[in-house]
Every structure is written in C-alpha cells, then in structure tokens.
Design an enzyme around this catalytic site. Structure first.
Site, PDB file in Angstrom:
ATOM      1  N   GLU A  26      -5.956 -11.103  -0.093  1.00 17.57           N
ATOM      2  CA  GLU A  26      -6.871 -10.827   1.193  1.00 17.57           C
ATOM      3  C   GLU A  26      -8.206 -10.785   0.992  1.00 17.57           C
ATOM      4  OE1 GLU A  26      -5.603  -7.181   2.822  1.00 17.57           O
ATOM      5  OE2 GLU A  26      -3.398  -7.563   2.713  1.00 17.57           O
TER       6      GLU A  26
ATOM      7  N   GLU B  51       0.940  -1.337  -0.029  1.00 20.24           N
ATOM      8  CA  GLU B  51      -0.069   0.145   0.008  1.00 20.24           C
ATOM      9  C   GLU B  51       0.851   1.254  -0.104  1.00 20.24           C
ATOM     10  OE1 GLU B  51      -2.912  -0.230   3.175  1.00 20.24           O
ATOM     11  OE2 GLU B  51      -3.583  -2.249   2.520  1.00 20.24           O
TER      12      GLU B  51
END
Ligand code: 9MR
Length: 381
Positions: free
Chosen positions: A289, A172
C-alpha cells in the site's frame, strides 16, 4: 509510454534489453516503459489500489476514465481499495454482495492485469460491520464464530480462485502498542482465529499466496507494533499456519497520527533488523500500500514533490534490497484520489501529494523515483 499490447509484445527480455526508460514509441509523452514493465523486467510486479465508491468520492476513482487509462498504462496488478471488506461485501450475516468487487475484477481481466485480494479478515472492530459486533453467537459461541468465518473466507476465496493470486488474509490485528486486537471473533476463538483464516484460505485455493498485512513501518513510533507483528508471525509459524509472507503496507512519510509533526523519522537499522527477522522465518515480503504522506512538508510543490520522491526512493531501495520483495502496489495512482486527502488534513489546507501522479494525471518526481528504484533493483531469483 508503451501501451499494454506493446509491453506484452516486447516481453520482459525485450524490455530488459531496452534498459533505462526514456525512449519514445511515438506516443505523446516520452515516459519510457510502464512501471509494471520495469518491474516485470526484474521478475516483479507493479500495481495500485482502486475503489468503486460512488463517482466523485475519493475512493471512487474507478469511475474516472482518465484514471482507468492510467491504471491500464502503468499497472500489472490491481487491488480493491474497499470492495472486499466485510462492511462493503457483507451487508448482513446471510448476504454476500460482489457487485462492486466484480467491476474491478472484470476490468482487470479485460486488460490483462492480475489481482491481489484485500482483505479476508480486517481483524479490528472499527472495520467490522455493526451486525458482527452485535451478532448473537448463541449458546455455542465458538462454533458459531468458526462457522461464520469459515463461510466468509471460503466463499470469497472460492469465488476468485485462480483469479486472485495473492490474499491479505488478515489485516492489522496488532495495535500500536504491539497488542493483539480483540474482536467478537477472537473473544470466542482466541488468537487462533487468525490461524483459522489462513487454513480455510489455503484449503479453498491452494495455489494462492497468503499474506499477513499490517502498517508497522520504519518511522519512529512503530517500534512496539513492529515487535508485536514479529511475535505474531513467529507464533503463526510455530503453530503451522499456512502463511507465505508479510504485506508491508508502506504508508511512509509523516507519521499517521494527529500529533505527528515530522517527516522522515526513518529508523533504518531497526527496520532492517525487523525485515531480516521476518525473512528469517522463511516469509516473503510484499509492499502492498505504498504512498508518501506529505502532511508536515512545506506547501511549496517543488520542494514537497522532491522530498516525497527522495524518501520514497530510499524506502524502495531498502525494500527491494530484499530479493524476497516481488510486489509493489501503491495505494492510489493520482493525488486527488488518495485516502490522505481525508485524513490528518494539513494545517494550511492545501491538497496533499502522496502518489506518483498529480491531479492532472501528470507524472511527478515520485513516479520517476519508483521507476529508478525498479531499474536499480537486482533481478529477483
Ligand atoms: O483507502 C481506504 C479508505 O477508502 C477507507 O475508508 C479505509 C477504511 O476502510 O481504508 C482505506 O484503506 C486502508 C486499507 O484498507 C488498510 N490499510 C490502511 C489503508 C488506508 O487507511
């Protein structure tokens, strides 16, 4: 459901021959092969995140024996939910604390499961421990930043060399506007802090797969982040960073922001274009995820579970249509331990249902959707 030993005894070929799930081997449920067995039959892997936060907490599922049994029954891969993050494993600039991380590692190995590593550098100041944000980088800040990152990545990767087969090297670093996030490390090293993390990881374990992981997804609202991630991947490749693939987190469903109102705002065309561009860079894809956020669905459980499963199936079919997708990891196997229970709570206050199993460890339609998508997937080359 098959026990791990039965699964191993059957092997991928045996399971392929058995075909669709639904056969019983005399256990209490007729659930068919485990999700990992279905994945293996296609040259893929299935697994889940699990956390070792204190018992009774949402990210402390590991302490629940029924949950651990579910992991053993269904998964071939585990990933630490939080235990390798700097703010857990690095109490201060000198110390590494692997106690919690090792609990999961040992459990995985005892039960014949592989492990992914999440994450060597969550390049986001919100998730840096305060000591880095406040660190005195001295008169040669670039040298100090490089020393710090090198020590961290090398220590982590060497410790788990040959035991963690795939790392989310960087997590991220692109924000929703598509911009590169700045941190104290990038301030001193520039964007090349990302390249550096990849180079050190490769050197420390040349056999490990190295991914860049992020949450851009197919919902409306992630267009600019998607664009930013693609540009970053292009730059990394152009500079020769040793990156093997993109980790697509796969938190789909209701958008993950406070003003999100819809469910299923998928833009399949532009999403496919993005994935085409990524694999065009000779990068693999992993779903790292996966879960389906049901914040904006009606409370009715039957409707909610059905819509979650339908959307999940559509998404997985699309992801699995890329032969480059080999891993599917969910971010939690049972609803009560999903991170979504603590974020963007529903207006009606009811518990969310984003994972394959309910709070009584009963399989939900999403579990069937995952099984069906794996069964429908072409074998990986
Ligand atoms: O599920 C994780 C939750 O327990 C933590 O509080 C949070 C912050 O560390 O991170 C969650 O996991 C995130 C993952 O590390 C990166 N992608 C998004 C996940 C959900 O927020």
């Amino acid at each position: 459901m098959l026990t791990r030993r039965q699964t191993l005894a059957l092997g991928a070929g045996g399971l392929a021959a058995l075909g669709a799930p639904g056969f019983a081997l005399g256990r209490d449920e007729d659930r068919g092969p485990s999700l990992h067995a279905l994945a293996q039959a296609k040259g893929m892997r299935f697994g889940s995140a699990v956390g070792v936060s204190p018992p009774g907490t949402i990210s402390g599922a590991f302490h629940d024996p029924q949950y651990r049994q579910l992991l053993i029954d269904e998964c071939g891969v585990l990933v630490h939910e939080n235990e390798l993050k700097w703010y857990v494993a690095r109490p201060d600039a000198e110390t590494f604390d692997f106690e919690r991380a090792d609990m999961i590692m040992d459990f995985a190995e005892e039960n014949g499961m592989e492990m992914r590593g999440h994450t060597l550098l969550w390049h986001h100041t919100d998730w840096f421990p305060d000591w880095i944000n406040n660190h005195d980088f001295g008169s040669r800040p670039g040298t100090e930043a490089e020393r710090m990152l090198t020590e961290h990545v090398r220590t982590m990767v060497e410790r788990y060399k040959g035991r963690i087969y795939s790392w989310d090297v960087v997590n991220e670093t692109i924000d929703e506007a598509g911009r590169f996030r700045q941190t104290p490390l990038s301030r001193h090293l520039g964007e090349e802090v990302i390249d550096l993390a990849f180079h050190i990881a490769r050197e420390a374990d040349p056999a490990a797969e190295l991914l860049y992981n992020d949450y851009m997804n197919w919902e409306a609202g992630y267009e600019r982040q998607q664009e930013g991630v693609l540009r970053l991947l292009e730059r990394l490749k152009a500079r020769g960073a040793p990156i093997d693939g993109l980790g697509v987190q796969g938190h789909i469903g209701s958008g993950n922001y406070d003003y999100s109102t819809g469910f299923d705002t998928a833009r399949e065309d532009t999403w496919r274009q993005f994935l085409d561009d990524v694999v065009g860079l000779d990068l693999s894809l992993s779903v790292t995820e996966f879960d389906v956020h049901d914040k904006n669905l009606p409370a009715d459980i039957e409707i909610r579970d059905r819509k979650v499963a339908e959307l999940g199936r559509r998404y997985l079919d699309l992801m699995f249509s890329y032969p480059q997708t080999k891993d599917l990891l969910v971010w939690g196997m049972a609803d009560q331990y999903s991170w979504y229970q603590e974020h963007w709570v529903r207006e009606d206050g009811v518990a969310k249902r984003p994972t394959p199993y309910d709070e009584n460890f009963q399989p939900k339609p999403l579990r069937q959707a995952i099984a069906d998508a794996l069964i429908a997937a072409e074998p990986r080359p």
